[in-house]
Design a protein around this motif. Structure first.
Motif, PDB file in Angstrom:
ATOM      1  N   GLN A   1      11.626  11.709   0.164  1.00  0.00           N
ATOM      2  CA  GLN A   1      12.123  11.495   1.470  1.00  0.00           C
ATOM      3  C   GLN A   1      10.869  11.697   2.686  1.00  0.00           C
ATOM      4  N   ALA A   2      10.248  12.823   2.187  1.00  0.00           N
ATOM      5  CA  ALA A   2       9.251  13.209   3.240  1.00  0.00           C
ATOM      6  C   ALA A   2       7.992  12.101   3.136  1.00  0.00           C
ATOM      7  N   LEU A   3       7.962  11.469   2.248  1.00  0.00           N
ATOM      8  CA  LEU A   3       6.970  10.477   1.999  1.00  0.00           C
ATOM      9  C   LEU A   3       7.201   8.868   2.375  1.00  0.00           C
ATOM     10  N   GLY A   4       8.435   8.955   3.064  1.00  0.00           N
ATOM     11  CA  GLY A   4       8.939   7.888   3.435  1.00  0.00           C
ATOM     12  C   GLY A   4      10.011   7.113   2.784  1.00  0.00           C
ATOM     13  N   ILE A   5      10.655   7.474   1.865  1.00  0.00           N
ATOM     14  CA  ILE A   5      11.486   6.893   0.994  1.00  0.00           C
ATOM     15  C   ILE A   5      12.778   7.251   1.424  1.00  0.00           C
ATOM     16  N   ASP A   6      13.755   6.376   1.631  1.00  0.00           N
ATOM     17  CA  ASP A   6      15.041   6.523   2.271  1.00  0.00           C
ATOM     18  C   ASP A   6      15.980   6.814   0.770  1.00  0.00           C
ATOM     19  N   VAL A   7      16.674   7.964   0.785  1.00  0.00           N
ATOM     20  CA  VAL A   7      17.578   8.232  -0.237  1.00  0.00           C
ATOM     21  C   VAL A   7      18.866   8.464   0.050  1.00  0.00           C
ATOM     22  N   GLN A   8      19.775   8.030  -0.624  1.00  0.00           N
ATOM     23  CA  GLN A   8      21.180   8.117  -0.380  1.00  0.00           C
ATOM     24  C   GLN A   8      21.616   8.769  -1.688  1.00  0.00           C
ATOM     25  N   MET A   9      22.753   9.785  -1.721  1.00  0.00           N
ATOM     26  CA  MET A   9      23.318  10.208  -2.736  1.00  0.00           C
ATOM     27  C   MET A   9      24.680   9.680  -3.121  1.00  0.00           C
ATOM     28  N   ILE A  10      24.893   8.796  -3.972  1.00  0.00           N
ATOM     29  CA  ILE A  10      26.142   8.075  -3.823  1.00  0.00           C
ATOM     30  C   ILE A  10      26.960   8.887  -4.998  1.00  0.00           C
ATOM     31  N   GLN A  11      28.272   9.071  -4.470  1.00  0.00           N
ATOM     32  CA  GLN A  11      29.278   9.864  -5.350  1.00  0.00           C
ATOM     33  C   GLN A  11      29.507   9.212  -6.571  1.00  0.00           C
ATOM     34  N   GLY A  12      29.196   9.376  -7.814  1.00  0.00           N
ATOM     35  CA  GLY A  12      29.670   8.781  -9.207  1.00  0.00           C
ATOM     36  C   GLY A  12      28.578   7.956  -9.558  1.00  0.00           C
ATOM     37  N   LYS A  13      27.412   7.823  -8.715  1.00  0.00           N
ATOM     38  CA  LYS A  13      26.338   7.013  -8.935  1.00  0.00           C
ATOM     39  C   LYS A  13      25.016   7.577  -9.107  1.00  0.00           C
ATOM     40  N   GLY A  14      24.711   8.601  -8.247  1.00  0.00           N
ATOM     41  CA  GLY A  14      23.578   9.476  -8.061  1.00  0.00           C
ATOM     42  C   GLY A  14      22.790   9.224  -6.967  1.00  0.00           C
ATOM     43  N   PRO A  15      21.338   9.048  -7.157  1.00  0.00           N
ATOM     44  CA  PRO A  15      20.518   8.816  -5.915  1.00  0.00           C
ATOM     45  C   PRO A  15      20.176   7.315  -5.814  1.00  0.00           C
ATOM     46  N   VAL A  16      20.232   6.636  -4.685  1.00  0.00           N
ATOM     47  CA  VAL A  16      19.699   5.183  -4.675  1.00  0.00           C
ATOM     48  C   VAL A  16      18.722   5.372  -3.293  1.00  0.00           C
ATOM     49  N   MET A  17      17.653   4.656  -3.682  1.00  0.00           N
ATOM     50  CA  MET A  17      16.612   4.500  -2.639  1.00  0.00           C
ATOM     51  C   MET A  17      16.645   3.135  -1.931  1.00  0.00           C
ATOM     52  N   GLY A  18      16.528   3.043  -0.732  1.00  0.00           N
ATOM     53  CA  GLY A  18      16.749   1.868   0.294  1.00  0.00           C
ATOM     54  C   GLY A  18      15.358   1.133   0.273  1.00  0.00           C
ATOM     55  N   ASN A  19      14.356   1.836   0.123  1.00  0.00           N
ATOM     56  CA  ASN A  19      13.106   1.020   0.198  1.00  0.00           C
ATOM     57  C   ASN A  19      12.208   1.498  -1.137  1.00  0.00           C
ATOM     58  N   PRO A  20      12.550   1.170  -2.207  1.00  0.00           N
ATOM     59  CA  PRO A  20      11.709   1.640  -3.445  1.00  0.00           C
ATOM     60  C   PRO A  20      10.586   1.038  -3.199  1.00  0.00           C
ATOM     61  N   ILE A  21       9.421   1.445  -4.157  1.00  0.00           N
ATOM     62  CA  ILE A  21       7.893   1.013  -4.280  1.00  0.00           C
ATOM     63  C   ILE A  21       8.344  -0.214  -5.091  1.00  0.00           C
ATOM     64  N   ARG A  22       7.915  -1.376  -4.395  1.00  0.00           N
ATOM     65  CA  ARG A  22       8.004  -2.839  -5.264  1.00  0.00           C
ATOM     66  C   ARG A  22       6.600  -3.595  -5.535  1.00  0.00           C
ATOM     67  N   SER A  23       5.721  -3.020  -4.615  1.00  0.00           N
ATOM     68  CA  SER A  23       4.335  -3.754  -4.649  1.00  0.00           C
ATOM     69  C   SER A  23       3.358  -2.865  -4.728  1.00  0.00           C
ATOM     70  N   VAL A  24       2.176  -3.367  -4.903  1.00  0.00           N
ATOM     71  CA  VAL A  24       1.048  -2.455  -4.704  1.00  0.00           C
ATOM     72  C   VAL A  24       0.950  -2.150  -3.391  1.00  0.00           C
ATOM     73  N   ASP A  25       1.099  -2.749  -2.316  1.00  0.00           N
ATOM     74  CA  ASP A  25       1.052  -2.529  -0.891  1.00  0.00           C
ATOM     75  C   ASP A  25       1.792  -1.384  -0.667  1.00  0.00           C
ATOM     76  N   ASP A  26       3.108  -1.470  -1.188  1.00  0.00           N
ATOM     77  CA  ASP A  26       4.210  -0.083  -1.004  1.00  0.00           C
ATOM     78  C   ASP A  26       3.605   0.989  -1.502  1.00  0.00           C
ATOM     79  N   ALA A  27       2.843   0.779  -2.714  1.00  0.00           N
ATOM     80  CA  ALA A  27       2.216   2.062  -3.510  1.00  0.00           C
ATOM     81  C   ALA A  27       1.261   2.591  -2.450  1.00  0.00           C
TER      82      ALA A  27
END
Ligand code: CP3
Length: 346
Positions: free
Chosen positions: A86-112
């Motif tokens: 979260q502090a590194l800019g990843i949006d994290v939601q904790m969904i009941q019954g599913k666990g953590p879900v990131m809104g903007n995961p790292i998907r490209s070299v630029d994201d990384a």
């Protein structure tokens, strides 16, 4: 922050970490503040997961719930390893019954390459506030443990974007984009060092590093992708003992015990105490390794297996704990039987 904390009344846990003589092993449980406690479920109905994590008074109250209920020998601050992403800019939601879900995961070299460890302690000030408050409220009853996720495990969530059995997206990214992955690991290592040091300054008396997904890596990949960060972090946090829990990394026990600079190693339930002692040549404190699902056995059986576990690890250089987090449907009396059996030992 003023650090005039009340004197510690029970230092058994810290003595075991330092390898000193103890009357009996100390005991605590990973995820001891959690869903098996009715008092936790009550607060869970009123606030979202991150409201509970980000409000120091709530985090403090939840941390103390198992201490009041079961009286283990250490408290662990209620928080989550995903605070650092979260502090590194990843949006994290904790969904009941599913666990953590990131809104903007790292998907490209630029994201990384956009991941940068900047001002992590400032961004996570609520965690330091919770630690400081909890130290005061504990009033010296037991030591307070801080924690963080290890870079490899955080990388898994940041790339995969959610929980997974094999984190195949994260592994695929690692193999296809080693330079970008190395950048993320480096930033996570810096962030984790800054974060743990700030936790210590706020009052954490020991810290645990969770590499929950270490067991997904081959021994060679573990050496290349996980071990260097672990060594760097353990060496950088020197003011308090570090417990390193690399779940599933039985193959690396020997290396971790001699080269990681950790004061203690967490052990999961898939290896025997004898194997763990042999690989670490009895020279490091071990923590674990009760199978969490054995807390669902009848109480006399829990007591018997707990005593047997202590006999096999030995009283010295040992911290009784589970081999992973307590399961949500464990009856409180079964958890109590585990803690009480350790406390009655010897
Ligand atoms: O041990 C403690 O009592 C301190 C609190 C603590 C939590 N998470 C609270 C929590 C700790 C030490 C963690 C660490 C953590 N978080 C890890 C490493 C330890 C491990 O279990 O391997 C990991 C991988 C996470 C990420 C995470 N947080 C997941 C995958 C989940 C969902 C799965 C689940 O158990 O529900 C969480 C949520 C979470 N973190 C809960 C708690 C009490 C449950 C949330 C709820 O109330 O529903």
């Amino acid at each position: 922050m003023s650090n005039n904390f009340p004197p510690l009344k029970n230092d058994l846990f810290l003595r075991a970490l330092r390898g000193e003589d103890v009357e009996r092993p100390p005991v605590w449980m990973m995820r001891q503040a959690g869903r098996y406690l009715p008092q936790y479920m009550e607060l869970r109905g009123k606030y979202t997961f991150f409201e509970r994590v980000e409000t120091p008074e709530l985090a403090c109250e939840i941390t103390l719930q198992p201490i009041d209920e079961l009286e283990p020998d250490a408290a662990i601050i209620f928080s989550d390893i995903l605070t650092v992403p979260q502090a590194l800019g990843i949006d994290v939601q904790m969904i009941q019954g599913k666990g953590p879900v990131m809104g903007n995961p790292i998907r490209s070299v630029d994201d990384a390459f956009a991941i940068l460890a900047e001002d992590v302690p400032e961004k996570l000030k609520h965690v330091m506030d919770a630690i400081h408050l909890t130290r005061m409220e504990l009033n010296g009853r037991v030591p307070l443990i801080g924690f963080a996720g290890a870079p490899w495990t955080l990388f898994c969530y940041m790339v995969q974007g959610e929980g997974s059995k094999d984190f195949n997206r994260a592994k695929s990214f690692l193999y296809r984009h080693p330079e970008a992955s190395r950048h993320v690991m480096r930033e996570l290592t810096t962030a984790t060092i800054d974060y743990l040091r700030a936790q210590v300054e706020a009052g954490a008396q020991a810290v645990q590093l969770f590499d929950s997904w270490a067991g997904l890596l081959s021994p060679e990949d573990f050496n290349e992708w996980a071990l260097p960060s672990l060594m760097e972090i353990c060496s950088a946090v020197k003011e308090v003992p570090v417990i390193l829990f690399a779940k599933g990394a039985w193959y690396a026990l020997e290396r971790l015990s001699f080269h990681s600079n950790a004061e203690a190693l967490g052990i999961d339930w898939t290896i025997t105490p004898e194997y763990a002692r042999e690989k670490t040549r009895n020279e490091i404190t071990l923590q674990g390794n009760f199978d969490p699902s054995h807390l669902l056995a009848p109480i006399p059986e829990i007591r018997k297996q707990t005593r047997r576990m202590i006999q096999r690890f030995g009283v010295r250089r040992y911290i009784a704990n589970l081999g992973h987090g307590i399961l949500p449907h464990v009856p409180v009396d079964n958890a109590r039987a585990f803690v009480d059996t350790v406390k009655e030992y010897g």
